[in-house]
Write a protein that holds these residues in place. Structure first.
Motif, short mmCIF file in Angstrom:
data_model
loop_
_atom_site.label_atom_id
_atom_site.label_comp_id
_atom_site.label_asym_id
_atom_site.label_seq_id
_atom_site.Cartn_x
_atom_site.Cartn_y
_atom_site.Cartn_z
N LEU A 1 -13.34 3.17 0.69
CA LEU A 1 -13.95 1.85 0.61
C LEU A 1 -15.27 1.99 -0.13
O LEU A 1 -16.06 2.88 0.16
N GLU B 1 -6.89 -2.97 -3.04
CA GLU B 1 -7.36 -4.31 -2.70
C GLU B 1 -8.77 -4.52 -3.21
O GLU B 1 -9.54 -3.55 -3.37
N VAL C 1 -11.99 -7.20 -2.25
CA VAL C 1 -12.45 -8.19 -1.27
C VAL C 1 -13.71 -8.87 -1.79
O VAL C 1 -14.64 -8.19 -2.23
N GLN D 1 -2.88 -7.14 6.03
CA GLN D 1 -1.84 -6.15 5.72
C GLN D 1 -1.07 -5.80 6.99
O GLN D 1 -1.60 -5.88 8.09
N VAL E 1 -9.81 -1.65 11.85
CA VAL E 1 -8.63 -1.81 11.00
C VAL E 1 -7.79 -0.55 10.94
O VAL E 1 -6.56 -0.60 11.09
N HIS F 1 -1.96 0.04 8.22
CA HIS F 1 -3.24 0.46 8.80
C HIS F 1 -3.07 1.77 9.57
O HIS F 1 -3.89 2.68 9.47
N VAL G 1 -10.79 -1.21 -2.25
CA VAL G 1 -10.05 -0.25 -1.44
C VAL G 1 -9.18 0.56 -2.38
O VAL G 1 -8.41 0.00 -3.16
N TRP H 1 0.81 -1.21 0.00
CA TRP H 1 0.00 0.00 0.00
C TRP H 1 0.84 1.26 0.00
O TRP H 1 0.31 2.36 -0.19
N LEU I 1 -8.50 -7.25 5.28
CA LEU I 1 -7.67 -6.06 5.44
C LEU I 1 -6.66 -6.21 6.57
O LEU I 1 -5.58 -5.62 6.53
N LYS I 2 -6.98 -7.00 7.57
CA LYS I 2 -6.06 -7.18 8.68
C LYS I 2 -4.84 -8.01 8.31
O LYS I 2 -3.89 -8.11 9.08
#
Length: 275
Positions: free
Chosen positions: A34, A60, A62, A77, A103, A82, A50, A26, A74-75
């Motif tokens: 989002l 990203e 999802v 990453q 997040v 974050h 994202v 990122w 997302l977690k």
């Protein structure tokens, strides 16, 4: 050419029925967005994107529009990614605040300006229909920014208001909200203006008044950096073009890989997947 990016994505997934998920770097993403898009029109299959708003890149994709699923992905990453995010721009879907709080612990929530105006325009249009003032022309006159109307359209709008004072007042409140957004306000003064506006405008836009009231602090966060999701809307349009021209994907992971492979070109060239 963009086709080369597609071929690279195919190469990563060839030889195995399961595509290995690649992690995206990122970088120094400070302002992100989002949003959701439909994988298959009319099928209710939604994915979440994202987007980095500062460099117009896709970060990203999802395979869900459920908050817990989004959080889980997302977690994955690194935590420092974050923590570096300062603002997350979203619409008023109820699941996004949970995602952001879990997040992106240092980020402020910004409700996208254009989603707010879309909601107000939708309520204004309901008033028009209740008054029996049908016709797409009337809808266009009401929802178009007043400054963008030509002389003929202004006359037509004036004639429309002769049929309903209520509609005219509601329209003036819509335009006042646009002026608030365009004003040189701080978050604090912008919030105060929004609250005063809603106190009276809510009498006309009763169907959305509670929704706006519950989101006012996040709506006013727009004034900090005038952040919107316009970049994301543009990327979503290009994603839809890719989906149409690809005639579908065998798996979500293959779709994700191809979209991310193309993202480096999304903000610099038209998408022509079959060059």
């Amino acid at each position: 050419m963009l086709q080369e990016n597609w071929q690279k994505a195919d190469a990563r997934s060839s030889g195995s029925p399961t595509v290995k998920r690649t992690k995206q770097d990122w970088g120094d993403a400070r302002r992100i967005s989002l949003d959701e898009f439909s994988r298959r029109k009319g099928k209710g299959q939604f994915a979440t994107v994202v987007t980095n708003l500062d460099n117009s890149s896709l970060l990203e994709v999802v395979d869900s529009h459920k908050s817990d699923d989004i959080i889980e992905v997302l977690k994955r990453q690194p935590e420092q990614m974050h923590a570096s995010v300062e603002e997350v721009c979203v619409d008023m879907w109820g699941g996004f605040p949970k995602v952001i709080k879990e997040v992106f612990i240092n980020a402020e929530i910004v409700i996208d300006r254009f989603h707010v105006m879309k909601l107000v325009n939708k309520s204004l249009n309901k008033i028009r229909l209740k008054l029996g003032l049908t016709g797409l022309k009337n809808k266009s006159l009401l929802t178009t920014n007043n400054r963008d109307l030509n002389d003929v359209e202004r006359v037509e709008l004036s004639e429309l208001f002769q049929q309903s004072t209520v509609l005219e007042i509601a329209y003036e409140f819509k335009e006042e909200l646009r002026h608030i957004y365009e004003s040189n306000s701080t978050v604090k003064s912008g919030l105060a203006k929004m609250r005063r506006w809603l106190k009276y405008a809510g009498l006309f836009f009763a169907d959305i008044a509670n929704t706006l009231e519950s989101h006012l602090p996040e709506i006013a966060n727009f004034f900090a950096n005038r952040t919107t999701s316009a970049v994301t809307e543009g990327i979503n349009t290009k994603i839809k073009l890719i989906l149409r021209q690809s005639y579908g994907f065998a798996t979500f992971e293959l779709m994700r890989e191809k979209l991310l492979a193309c993202s480096m070109r999304m903000n610099s060239a038209p998408l022509r997947p079959f060059e």
